[in-house]
Design an enzyme around this catalytic site. Structure first.
Site, PDB file in Angstrom:
ATOM      1  N   GLU A   1       6.690   3.838   4.920  1.00  0.00           N
ATOM      2  CA  GLU A   1       6.888   4.966   5.830  1.00  0.00           C
ATOM      3  C   GLU A   1       8.311   5.504   5.893  1.00  0.00           C
ATOM      4  O   GLU A   1       8.682   6.088   6.909  1.00  0.00           O
ATOM      5  CB  GLU A   1       6.455   4.539   7.232  1.00  0.00           C
ATOM      6  CG  GLU A   1       7.389   3.522   7.927  1.00  0.00           C
ATOM      7  CD  GLU A   1       6.944   2.070   7.816  1.00  0.00           C
ATOM      8  OE1 GLU A   1       6.201   1.750   6.871  1.00  0.00           O
ATOM      9  OE2 GLU A   1       7.341   1.260   8.667  1.00  0.00           O
ATOM     10  N   ASN A   2       9.130   5.346   4.849  1.00  0.00           N
ATOM     11  CA  ASN A   2      10.513   5.839   4.870  1.00  0.00           C
ATOM     12  C   ASN A   2      10.595   7.218   5.539  1.00  0.00           C
ATOM     13  O   ASN A   2       9.780   8.088   5.249  1.00  0.00           O
ATOM     14  CB  ASN A   2      11.051   5.984   3.446  1.00  0.00           C
ATOM     15  CG  ASN A   2      10.671   4.817   2.576  1.00  0.00           C
ATOM     16  OD1 ASN A   2      11.060   3.692   2.846  1.00  0.00           O
ATOM     17  ND2 ASN A   2       9.870   5.074   1.548  1.00  0.00           N
TER      18      ASN A   2
ATOM     19  N   GLY B   1       0.826  -1.199   0.000  1.00  0.00           N
ATOM     20  CA  GLY B   1       0.000   0.000   0.000  1.00  0.00           C
ATOM     21  C   GLY B   1       0.860   1.248   0.000  1.00  0.00           C
ATOM     22  O   GLY B   1       0.706   2.128  -0.837  1.00  0.00           O
ATOM     23  N   ALA B   2       1.798   1.312   0.942  1.00  0.00           N
ATOM     24  CA  ALA B   2       2.649   2.482   1.069  1.00  0.00           C
ATOM     25  C   ALA B   2       3.784   2.156   2.025  1.00  0.00           C
ATOM     26  O   ALA B   2       3.749   1.131   2.704  1.00  0.00           O
ATOM     27  CB  ALA B   2       1.850   3.670   1.607  1.00  0.00           C
TER      28      ALA B   2
ATOM     29  N   GLU C   1       0.957   5.792   7.570  1.00  0.00           N
ATOM     30  CA  GLU C   1       2.384   5.983   7.259  1.00  0.00           C
ATOM     31  C   GLU C   1       2.940   7.170   8.038  1.00  0.00           C
ATOM     32  O   GLU C   1       4.062   7.135   8.522  1.00  0.00           O
ATOM     33  CB  GLU C   1       2.607   6.156   5.761  1.00  0.00           C
ATOM     34  CG  GLU C   1       2.032   5.037   4.886  1.00  0.00           C
ATOM     35  CD  GLU C   1       2.436   3.626   5.281  1.00  0.00           C
ATOM     36  OE1 GLU C   1       3.534   3.455   5.840  1.00  0.00           O
ATOM     37  OE2 GLU C   1       1.642   2.685   5.043  1.00  0.00           O
TER      38      GLU C   1
ATOM     39  N   HIS D   1       3.704   6.261  11.617  1.00  0.00           N
ATOM     40  CA  HIS D   1       4.920   5.461  11.770  1.00  0.00           C
ATOM     41  C   HIS D   1       6.126   6.321  12.149  1.00  0.00           C
ATOM     42  O   HIS D   1       7.113   5.801  12.659  1.00  0.00           O
ATOM     43  CB  HIS D   1       5.252   4.744  10.458  1.00  0.00           C
ATOM     44  CG  HIS D   1       4.693   3.349  10.360  1.00  0.00           C
ATOM     45  ND1 HIS D   1       4.779   2.430  11.377  1.00  0.00           N
ATOM     46  CD2 HIS D   1       4.080   2.707   9.330  1.00  0.00           C
ATOM     47  CE1 HIS D   1       4.226   1.286  10.980  1.00  0.00           C
ATOM     48  NE2 HIS D   1       3.792   1.427   9.753  1.00  0.00           N
TER      49      HIS D   1
HETATM   50 ZN   LIG Z   1       2.696   0.082   8.548  1.00  0.00          ZN
END
Ligand SMILES: [Zn+2]
Length: 881
Positions: free
Chosen positions: A271-272, A268-269, A305, A308
């Protein structure tokens, strides 16, 4: 592709590495087929480690071009280098040294979408869980925290935009059409949070002022020309930043926060740190292209994200066994955010439906594992509903047990004590023990023990003694490699309800600890006696879904009807009606198998009509209540010997009965709910559309239904209504002129928009009936379809295998054969996506014997294929075990 080494990683084998990498300087010189990465690592030997300890770095398919220590070339005799590992046999005697590694990569040919790859000509990265080792040799594990400085060099024409983690520090021209940008992230982070993006992208810019008055520059980057589709995501981001300050006291820490949307993405995505990378499906939206469900998903995933940054980035995981430490907790946080932004009751019901649809089958099948697993062969396969959704439920139970204030004190302590750490589940539980003074060791079994606990509950009322008794017995079914289970601490919220829906008072209680409407079930059996109870109450159990358990309750149908009308807990009221529907569907299933025409209780049909028209209930709630239990949910409740065709027939019969008896009322309500104002994606408007589209589904089975749905399709002013009408036409009137015409019109209108075409694929892949196997086969050759793009594969193949019970489980096994071949085809490019697809067969043992045999053959054909990836072999072997 990494083939399976058969290695099993075990939690008990964890030990810190002999070395640390406090600083990482990376230089990328980008080119599609020959990108050069120079990593200058400051390596530090841990205290007490012998000077002769070799330094062993992880790699995955790397090409080594140069290696130096403290400026001197490393001799071949002093190292062992393979594409998958680099060992420095004799590191320098000094405690700290500089290791320079140059590797060459070909991002354009990277179809696994892990490490550095290209998506629509944009360079981007995905490093969680073990993608960084596809970029350079490194101690690629989450407990190695490093401060990163990154310089990106690229052709300005090809990549005018150069992004990485942290804050921008420098940029400039290099001549010959090249330019560079440098980024520095002051917060030490594990390699899985590294990110780089370079390409030609459009920007939506905004800013946010934090609680302490700092201004943060916000950017959302999308394909040029699509900037206006990022407005909702930006709004959701700003609301998330504000909410985390208010709800958890967490403020953002860098000067910039960037989000990039890419079209080829495994998840989905991601979180960098400071540079989230998103599947474009979860960024781009407007009323013409996105449904209300898409808007809600974007809001939730943007929030997830962003959250996170504290739960995952500032405090990360010591090792991958602790994945739920960041995921379960962050899902809990995004659920709370959505509940605050929307309707708490509706959100809770939707969460529980998702948990039951995805996590319960996992917990009850061959892929069951604890929220914190103890062993894995391929970590990519542990990004599961158990880690995420059940992990979130466990955090929710901690809050239920401790209360809101003590829970918040525990979270504050967690942030204070572990900021900058790579932490464990034990650390997490300890902060709540310290904040509350309670012993949570029995509760901690929720992290360690797999399987969905069951509570068997019966009640008796003794009017003479004025005593009401609940007999509660807990059991946890055996799961793979865990045959004996320990007793758990289950917080069971409840209510005793008397005539007219009023709570029933009691003067005392014994047999279990009961506080604030919660029975703490800790023993195998409890006799919970409530004294001073004059009338026999109805019992509302597991209110708000206080624990992720199944219930076997001896309850009279009269009580269920009473609760479905009067329970003051919105979740339990929904649950009571849902239980009545499920019971009716299971009886109908048995009648159909016995060759009989199913019949339904008139009072159930009446109640459905009553709920639809009850103006005291939110429309979104009514829509959820009227959505019949899914075919897979019914199958799970039946348990074994599943015949999907009979379940489908039972469900259709109930929908027809409800629609027929309530036709006039549903028609009138359908008319009154028509949108008369300008479109808004807010929760109340979305709820009205949801109820109206649910009614359309019922009315479509009535005379004139196809024409009604065709009119709904033509007059739709937004994608929610248009897609709903198309689904009704395709599913209820497959092959009709109205359905054919609408499918063609949709294709003509949106053929060039891949995300919208995903809905077209999904709707056709879920058409019930045996013919859909052929439709799906044919659609794999459609110009808008691609086996290389995860979103397309999930829309067509994923929907077919996980959301089409009658076609996927076709009696002749053709659905399974097509599926097995397709999984192997996807695997050649992208093992991770193939492995995820393959989980669709995890419940094969619950099928009736003939289908079971055919499903097993298909699984064996996958298992027998040559050179299987670690990802796919792990899933298939566990499924067959
Ligand atoms: Zn996550």
């Amino acid at each position: 592709m990494r083939t399976d080494t058969g290695q099993v990683f075990k939690l008990e084998d964890y030990r810190p590495n002999d070395y640390l990498i406090p600083q990482t300087n990376l230089t990328f010189r980008l080119s599609p087929d020959a990108t050069h990465v120079t990593a200058l690592l400051t390596v530090e030997r841990r205290d007490g480690v012998s000077v002769s300890a070799p330094l062993v770095l992880d790699g995955d398919g790397l090409t080594l071009k140069r290696i130096e220590i403290d400026g001197k070339k490393v001799k071949p005799a002093d190292m062992l280098a393979s594409p998958d590992q680099l060992t420095i046999l004799k590191p320098p005697a000094a405690r700290r040294f500089q290791l320079l590694i140059e590797t060459e990569l070909a991002p354009a040919g990277n179809e696994a979408l892990m490490g550095l790859y290209r998506s629509s000509h944009v360079y981007c990265t995905q490093c969680e869980a073990e993608g960084f080792r596809r970029i350079t040799y490194f101690l690629d594990r989450p407990d190695i925290l490093s401060v990163y400085t990154v310089r990106i060099e690229a052709m300005r024409d090809e990549a005018p935009l150069l992004l990485s983690n942290g804050n921008p520090v420098d940029k400039g021209d290099l001549g010959d059409g090249w330019h560079y940008a440098s980024w520095h992230d002051p917060f030490p982070k594990p390699s899985y949070l590294f990110a780089l993006v370079a390409g030609n992208l459009g920007q939506l810019a905004d800013s946010f002022v934090t609680l302490s008055g700092r201004t943060v520059e916000l950017g959302i980057y999308v394909e040029p020309g699509k900037e206006k589709l990022a407005g909702y995501a930006m709004d959701a981001l700003k609301r998330s930043m504000k909410w985390d300050e208010e709800a958890f006291g967490r403020e953002y820490d860098l000067d910039v926060f960037n989000i990039v949307a890419v079209s080829d993405f495994n998840m989905g995505a991601m979180e960098n740190k400071g540079l989230n990378i998103f599947n474009d499906k979860y960024v781009l939206a407007d009323q013409e292209t996105a449904t209300d469900a898409d808007f809600a998903n974007i809001e939730a995933i943007i929030a997830h994200e962003y959250f996170h940054n504290w739960t995952g980035n500032r405090i990360t995981c010591r090792d991958w066994f602790q994945l739920c430490l960041k995921e379960g907790l962050t899902v809990f946080r995004d659920h709370e955010f959505s509940a605050d932004q929307r309707s708490r009751a509706v959100k809770r019901i939707a969460e529980v439906r998702t948990l039951r649809a995805h996590q319960f089958p996992e917990d009850q099948g061959p892929l069951a594992h604890p929220v914190r697993p103890r062993r894995y062969r391929e970590i990519n396969n542990f990004y599961t509903a158990t880690v995420y959704e059940k992990g979130s439920e466990v955090v929710r139970m901690i809050r239920t047990i401790l209360g809101v204030d003590v829970f918040r004190a525990g979270m504050d302590l967690y942030f204070e004590r572990h900021d900058g750490d790579a932490a464990t589940i034990e650390d997490f539980i300890k902060v709540f023990e310290d904040a509350s003074g309670r012993d949570l060791s029995q509760f901690a079994l929720w992290y360690h023990q797999a399987g969905t606990p069951n509570l068997t509950i019966s009640s008796t009322h003794n009017p003479a003694a004025r005593e009401f008794t609940l007999e509660i017995e807990q059991s946890v079914p055996p799961t793979p490699s865990e045959s004996r289970k320990r007793l758990m601490h289950i917080p069971l919220a409840f209510g005793l309800i008397g005539a007219g829906g009023k709570p029933v008072d009691y003067s005392g209680v014994e047999g279990a600890s009961v506080e604030d409407g919660v029975i703490h079930v800790r023993k195998r059996r409890h006799m919970v006696r409530f004294s001073g109870v004059t009338e026999r109450p109805a019992v509302s159990l597991n209110r708000g879904f206080s624990a992720p358990v199944t219930l076997s309750v001896e309850q009279k149908a009269d009580d269920q009807f009473f609760l479905a009308r009067h329970d003051s807990d919105a979740f339990s009221r929904w649950q009571a009606f849902n239980t009545l529907l499920t019971d009716a569907l299971i009886s109908a299933f048995r009648e159909i198998l016995g060759g009989k025409q199913p019949a339904f209780a008139p009072r159930l049909i009446e109640l459905a009509g009553g709920i639809a028209g009850d103006e005291t209930l939110e429309p979104a709630y009514r829509a959820l209540a009227l959505a019949l239990p899914g075919e897979a949910d019914i199958a799970r409740d039946i348990g074994r010997n599943i015949d999907p065709d009979a379940i489908y027939a039972a469900r259709e019969a109930l929908a027809l009965a409800i629609g027929t008896a309530n036709r006039d009322a549903f028609s009138g309500l359908y008319e009154r709910l028509a949108d008369r104002e300008a479109f808004s994606p807010d929760a109340a408007s979305a709820g009205r559309r949801a109820l109206r589209n649910t009614l359309l589904d019922y009315l479509s089975l009535q005379p004139g239904g196809a024409a009604l749905a065709a009119g709904h399709f033509q007059s739709a002013t937004n994608m929610t209504d248009r897609a709903a009408a198309l689904a009704v036409l395709a599913h209820r009137h497959d092959g009709s002129p109205e359905a054919i015409k609408a499918l063609a019109a949709f294709e003509t209108a949106y053929g060039s928009d891949p995300l919208v075409m995903d809905k077209w694929f999904q709707i056709q892949a879920s058409v019930p009936g045996p013919q859909t196997v052929d439709t799906v086969k044919a659609l794999t050759s459609h110009p808008a379809f691609s086996m290389g793009n995860p979103n397309r594969v999930r829309s067509l193949i994923g929907t077919f295998s996980s959301a089409n019970q009658t076609s996927f489980h076709r009696a002749d096994g053709e659905g399974y054969w097509f599926f097995a071949q397709t999984v192997l085809e996807v695997e050649k490019r992208n093992p991770q996506v193939a492995a995820r697809l393959a989980t669709a067969l995890r419940s094969w043992r619950s099928l009736e014997p003939l289908r079971q045999a055919k499903a097993r053959e298909a699984l064996l054909s996958i298992a027998g294929a040559e050179n299987l990836s670690a990802d796919l072999r792990d899933i298939v072997e566990r499924t067959l075990a």
